[in-house]
Enzyme design. Structure first.
Site, PDB file in Angstrom:
ATOM      1  N   SER A 129       0.829  -1.205   0.000  1.00  0.00           N
ATOM      2  CA  SER A 129       0.000   0.000   0.000  1.00  0.00           C
ATOM      3  C   SER A 129       0.867   1.261   0.000  1.00  0.00           C
ATOM      4  CB  SER A 129      -0.913   0.009   1.223  1.00  0.00           C
ATOM      5  OG  SER A 129      -1.614   1.242   1.293  1.00  0.00           O
ATOM      6  N   ASP A 156      -4.567   3.865  -2.233  1.00  0.00           N
ATOM      7  CA  ASP A 156      -5.751   4.196  -1.437  1.00  0.00           C
ATOM      8  C   ASP A 156      -6.147   5.645  -1.661  1.00  0.00           C
ATOM      9  OD1 ASP A 156      -6.353   1.779   0.128  1.00  0.00           O
ATOM     10  OD2 ASP A 156      -4.371   2.089   0.989  1.00  0.00           O
ATOM     11  N   MET A 161      -8.622   8.556  -0.670  1.00  0.00           N
ATOM     12  CA  MET A 161      -9.552   8.958   0.387  1.00  0.00           C
ATOM     13  C   MET A 161      -9.983  10.408   0.165  1.00  0.00           C
ATOM     14  SD  MET A 161      -7.483   7.497   3.690  1.00  0.00           S
ATOM     15  CE  MET A 161      -6.708   5.883   3.680  1.00  0.00           C
ATOM     16  N   HIS A 204      -7.898   1.611  -4.987  1.00  0.00           N
ATOM     17  CA  HIS A 204      -8.985   1.439  -4.019  1.00  0.00           C
ATOM     18  C   HIS A 204      -9.575   2.807  -3.684  1.00  0.00           C
ATOM     19  CE1 HIS A 204     -10.033   0.412   0.468  1.00  0.00           C
ATOM     20  NE2 HIS A 204     -11.116   0.553  -0.281  1.00  0.00           N
ATOM     21  N   GLY A 236      -9.650   4.440   6.365  1.00  0.00           N
ATOM     22  CA  GLY A 236      -9.387   5.854   6.578  1.00  0.00           C
ATOM     23  C   GLY A 236      -8.039   6.167   7.165  1.00  0.00           C
ATOM     24  N   GLY A 270      -3.929   4.387   8.135  1.00  0.00           N
ATOM     25  CA  GLY A 270      -2.993   3.282   8.117  1.00  0.00           C
ATOM     26  C   GLY A 270      -2.572   2.916   9.535  1.00  0.00           C
ATOM     27  N   GLY A 292      -5.434  -4.310   5.864  1.00  0.00           N
ATOM     28  CA  GLY A 292      -5.513  -3.782   7.227  1.00  0.00           C
ATOM     29  C   GLY A 292      -4.866  -4.701   8.248  1.00  0.00           C
ATOM     30  N   GLY A 293      -3.777  -4.257   8.843  1.00  0.00           N
ATOM     31  CA  GLY A 293      -3.135  -5.051   9.881  1.00  0.00           C
ATOM     32  C   GLY A 293      -2.513  -6.328   9.378  1.00  0.00           C
ATOM     33  N   GLY A 305       0.863  -2.203   4.269  1.00  0.00           N
ATOM     34  CA  GLY A 305       1.455  -0.881   4.132  1.00  0.00           C
ATOM     35  C   GLY A 305       2.635  -0.666   5.044  1.00  0.00           C
TER      36      GLY A 305
END
Length: 220
Positions: free
Chosen positions: A8, A35, A37, A66, A142, A144, A176-177, A197
């Site tokens: 990411s 990403d 946003m 994304h 929203g 990182g 995520g994670g 990321g």
């Protein structure tokens, strides 16, 4: 089945973006995850088309874009012009999801649909046969560096079963994670693509970290 890795860009050093993209180009990463946003659909703003256009010129990996924005369909044409391979849109942001998926395909891209952590996979029953990938958010979108939501592993299993039952060819991507402890469990549950990321970009050896993520393997 081989695991795909999509680092990411959100966690890259934007003061040295060319250096970090060069690292991705030299790595065994499969895609580059972008990403987007808007500060409306999610409470943060990342970057827009000027940065994406610069990245597209430098990056030799397929772009996995994304959109965490309201009305993502308005960006289909510009995203296709970048040469993006995949355009992910949120189920929660698309009033006419089927039409949006059709328009992404018509623009020459693969279509991905993203689910927030609280959105059940059952909501995809009527679209799963039309999409190329489903992105499951394993943190709230929203920001990182958030903590992994444990229910995500079971959610992958439920999505894998829906794909099996419907005969869909959709890939499963998780964002995520994702790190050394969570990656093997996600892949074992049925994940095809790992988005990571900060775990990659803050690693002392990002190239090795990417290789280790790709080393995760599951039986078909």
């Amino acid at each position: 089945m081989k695991t795909l890795v999509s680092p990411s860009l959100l966690s890259a050093d934007f003061g040295h973006l060319d250096r970090d993209i060069d690292m991705i180009n030299r790595s065994k990463a499969d895609w580059l995850h972008l990403d987007i946003m808007d500060g409306v659909f999610v409470p943060n703003i990342s970057f827009g088309f000027p940065v994406m256009e610069a990245v597209a010129k430098l990056c030799r990996k397929p772009l996995d874009v994304h959109f965490m924005t309201v009305r993502p369909e308005q960006f289909i044409e510009r995203t296709a012009k970048l040469g993006a391979m995949m355009m992910n849109v949120h189920y929660e942001a698309c009033t006419h999801l089927h039409r949006t998926v059709q328009e992404i395909h018509a623009a020459g891209m693969k279509a991905g649909v993203t689910l927030n952590p609280s959105t059940p996979v059952s909501m995809l029953e009527d679209i799963i046969g039309e999409v190329d990938m489903v992105l499951l958010m394993s943190v709230n979108p929203g920001f990182g560096g958030q903590k992994f939501i444990e229910n995500s592993v079971q959610k992958v299993r439920r999505l894998r079963e829906l794909i099996r039952q419907t005969g869909s060819h959709a890939l499963i991507e998780v964002d995520g994670g994702v790190q050394a402890e969570t990656a093997p469990r996600l892949v074992e549950a049925g994940t095809d693509v790992l988005v990571s990321g900060s775990y990659i970009f803050k690693s002392p050896d990002p190239l090795k970290t990417i290789e280790e993520l790709k080393a995760q393997y599951r039986a078909v």
